[in-house]
Design a protein around this motif. Structure first.
Motif, PDB file in Angstrom:
ATOM      1  N   GLY A  62       0.789  -1.223   0.000  1.00 54.48           N
ATOM      2  CA  GLY A  62       0.000   0.000   0.000  1.00 54.48           C
ATOM      3  C   GLY A  62       0.816   1.265   0.000  1.00 54.48           C
ATOM      4  N   GLY A  63       2.119   1.144   0.113  1.00 54.10           N
ATOM      5  CA  GLY A  63       3.004   2.307   0.148  1.00 54.10           C
ATOM      6  C   GLY A  63       3.561   2.526   1.535  1.00 54.10           C
ATOM      7  N   ILE A  64       4.537   3.382   1.609  1.00 56.39           N
ATOM      8  CA  ILE A  64       5.196   3.703   2.867  1.00 56.39           C
ATOM      9  C   ILE A  64       4.625   5.021   3.392  1.00 56.39           C
ATOM     10  N   VAL A  65       4.278   5.050   4.666  1.00 52.47           N
ATOM     11  CA  VAL A  65       3.712   6.235   5.288  1.00 52.47           C
ATOM     12  C   VAL A  65       4.700   6.764   6.319  1.00 52.47           C
ATOM     13  N   GLU A  66       5.067   8.027   6.189  1.00 53.55           N
ATOM     14  CA  GLU A  66       5.895   8.707   7.178  1.00 53.55           C
ATOM     15  C   GLU A  66       4.967   9.590   8.003  1.00 53.55           C
ATOM     16  N   LEU A  67       4.930   9.338   9.303  1.00 53.23           N
ATOM     17  CA  LEU A  67       4.101  10.109  10.216  1.00 53.23           C
ATOM     18  C   LEU A  67       4.998  11.076  10.986  1.00 53.23           C
ATOM     19  N   ASP A  68       4.738  12.375  10.850  1.00 52.85           N
ATOM     20  CA  ASP A  68       5.552  13.384  11.529  1.00 52.85           C
ATOM     21  C   ASP A  68       5.383  13.347  13.043  1.00 52.85           C
ATOM     22  N   ASP A  69       4.190  12.992  13.491  1.00 50.65           N
ATOM     23  CA  ASP A  69       3.865  12.976  14.919  1.00 50.65           C
ATOM     24  C   ASP A  69       3.109  11.678  15.201  1.00 50.65           C
ATOM     25  N   THR A  70       3.533  10.932  16.190  1.00 49.19           N
ATOM     26  CA  THR A  70       2.917   9.631  16.473  1.00 49.19           C
ATOM     27  C   THR A  70       1.880   9.675  17.589  1.00 49.19           C
ATOM     28  N   THR A  71       1.474  10.852  18.026  1.00 47.14           N
ATOM     29  CA  THR A  71       0.536  10.967  19.141  1.00 47.14           C
ATOM     30  C   THR A  71      -0.763  10.211  18.864  1.00 47.14           C
ATOM     31  N   ILE A  72      -1.370  10.412  17.703  1.00 39.87           N
ATOM     32  CA  ILE A  72      -2.622   9.727  17.360  1.00 39.87           C
ATOM     33  C   ILE A  72      -2.372   8.233  17.245  1.00 39.87           C
ATOM     34  N   LEU A  73      -1.280   7.841  16.613  1.00 44.73           N
ATOM     35  CA  LEU A  73      -0.941   6.430  16.464  1.00 44.73           C
ATOM     36  C   LEU A  73      -0.797   5.761  17.830  1.00 44.73           C
ATOM     37  N   GLU A  74      -0.076   6.386  18.738  1.00 46.61           N
ATOM     38  CA  GLU A  74       0.122   5.816  20.074  1.00 46.61           C
ATOM     39  C   GLU A  74      -1.187   5.743  20.853  1.00 46.61           C
ATOM     40  N   PHE A  75      -2.038   6.752  20.711  1.00 43.07           N
ATOM     41  CA  PHE A  75      -3.335   6.743  21.384  1.00 43.07           C
ATOM     42  C   PHE A  75      -4.167   5.576  20.863  1.00 43.07           C
ATOM     43  N   ALA A  76      -4.159   5.365  19.542  1.00 41.84           N
ATOM     44  CA  ALA A  76      -4.907   4.255  18.941  1.00 41.84           C
ATOM     45  C   ALA A  76      -4.380   2.904  19.434  1.00 41.84           C
ATOM     46  N   LYS A  77      -3.074   2.775  19.522  1.00 45.45           N
ATOM     47  CA  LYS A  77      -2.489   1.528  20.027  1.00 45.45           C
ATOM     48  C   LYS A  77      -2.888   1.299  21.484  1.00 45.45           C
ATOM     49  N   ASP A  78      -2.920   2.372  22.288  1.00 49.88           N
ATOM     50  CA  ASP A  78      -3.359   2.246  23.679  1.00 49.88           C
ATOM     51  C   ASP A  78      -4.803   1.769  23.766  1.00 49.88           C
ATOM     52  N   ILE A  79      -5.653   2.246  22.869  1.00 51.58           N
ATOM     53  CA  ILE A  79      -7.041   1.780  22.846  1.00 51.58           C
ATOM     54  C   ILE A  79      -7.078   0.282  22.579  1.00 51.58           C
ATOM     55  N   LEU A  80      -6.282  -0.173  21.615  1.00 48.01           N
ATOM     56  CA  LEU A  80      -6.292  -1.596  21.248  1.00 48.01           C
ATOM     57  C   LEU A  80      -5.802  -2.498  22.373  1.00 48.01           C
ATOM     58  N   ILE A  81      -4.865  -2.014  23.186  1.00 46.59           N
ATOM     59  CA  ILE A  81      -4.373  -2.873  24.268  1.00 46.59           C
ATOM     60  C   ILE A  81      -5.122  -2.617  25.575  1.00 46.59           C
ATOM     61  N   GLY A  82      -6.135  -1.746  25.505  1.00 41.76           N
ATOM     62  CA  GLY A  82      -6.994  -1.550  26.659  1.00 41.76           C
ATOM     63  C   GLY A  82      -6.552  -0.500  27.642  1.00 41.76           C
ATOM     64  N   ASN A  83      -5.564   0.323  27.295  1.00 39.96           N
ATOM     65  CA  ASN A  83      -5.105   1.367  28.203  1.00 39.96           C
ATOM     66  C   ASN A  83      -5.965   2.628  28.131  1.00 39.96           C
ATOM     67  N   LYS A  84      -6.792   2.744  27.102  1.00 39.08           N
ATOM     68  CA  LYS A  84      -7.667   3.907  26.959  1.00 39.08           C
ATOM     69  C   LYS A  84      -9.090   3.403  26.771  1.00 39.08           C
ATOM     70  N   GLU A  85     -10.040   4.094  27.395  1.00 35.87           N
ATOM     71  CA  GLU A  85     -11.444   3.712  27.302  1.00 35.87           C
ATOM     72  C   GLU A  85     -12.076   4.376  26.090  1.00 35.87           C
ATOM     73  N   VAL A  86     -12.914   3.616  25.386  1.00 35.31           N
ATOM     74  CA  VAL A  86     -13.617   4.129  24.215  1.00 35.31           C
ATOM     75  C   VAL A  86     -15.092   4.255  24.558  1.00 35.31           C
ATOM     76  N   HIS A  87     -15.660   5.390  24.241  1.00 32.64           N
ATOM     77  CA  HIS A  87     -17.088   5.601  24.443  1.00 32.64           C
ATOM     78  C   HIS A  87     -17.754   5.565  23.076  1.00 32.64           C
ATOM     79  N   ALA A  88     -18.620   4.589  22.859  1.00 26.78           N
ATOM     80  CA  ALA A  88     -19.309   4.462  21.576  1.00 26.78           C
ATOM     81  C   ALA A  88     -20.387   5.548  21.477  1.00 26.78           C
ATOM     82  N   TYR A  89     -20.476   6.171  20.316  1.00 26.12           N
ATOM     83  CA  TYR A  89     -21.473   7.189  20.060  1.00 26.12           C
ATOM     84  C   TYR A  89     -22.379   6.687  18.956  1.00 26.12           C
ATOM     85  N   ASN A  90     -23.648   6.762  19.183  1.00 26.22           N
ATOM     86  CA  ASN A  90     -24.602   6.306  18.173  1.00 26.22           C
ATOM     87  C   ASN A  90     -25.073   7.459  17.327  1.00 26.22           C
TER      88      ASN A  90
END
Length: 89
Positions: free
Chosen positions: A61-89
């Motif tokens: 799919g190509g190579i992606v260079e991310l200048d800032d990993t804050t969003i990436l790290e937050f997403a990874k924390d959600i996946l491993i359960g370190n951050k709570e997700v509130h579902a919105y309908n």
């Protein structure tokens, strides 16, 4: 801190997030939801802004260079359960 990831890996991470994650990330980081979606490869620049994602053609799919990993790290924390997700309908 910048990092490199393949586009397919980035999309797989996004697709693995539970419902409501984009909104949770946006609220916690004081960003527009479309800006968070743009980080994961979206292209809605009318409602969201660019967030330092640079895509180069290439394998997986190509190579992606991310200048800032804050969003990436937050997403990874959600996946491993370190951050709570509130579902919105």
């Amino acid at each position: 801190m910048s990092t490199t990831i393949t586009f397919n890996q980035l999309r797989k991470l996004k697709d693995s997030l539970p419902d409501g994650s984009m909104r949770t990330i946006a609220e916690e980081l004081d960003l527009n939801v479309e800006t968070v979606r743009n980080y994961f490869g979206g292209k809605n620049y009318e409602r969201g802004r660019s967030v330092g994602i640079h895509i180069e053609p290439g394998p997986d799919g190509g190579i992606v260079e991310l200048d800032d990993t804050t969003i990436l790290e937050f997403a990874k924390d959600i996946l491993i359960g370190n951050k709570e997700v509130h579902a919105y309908n």
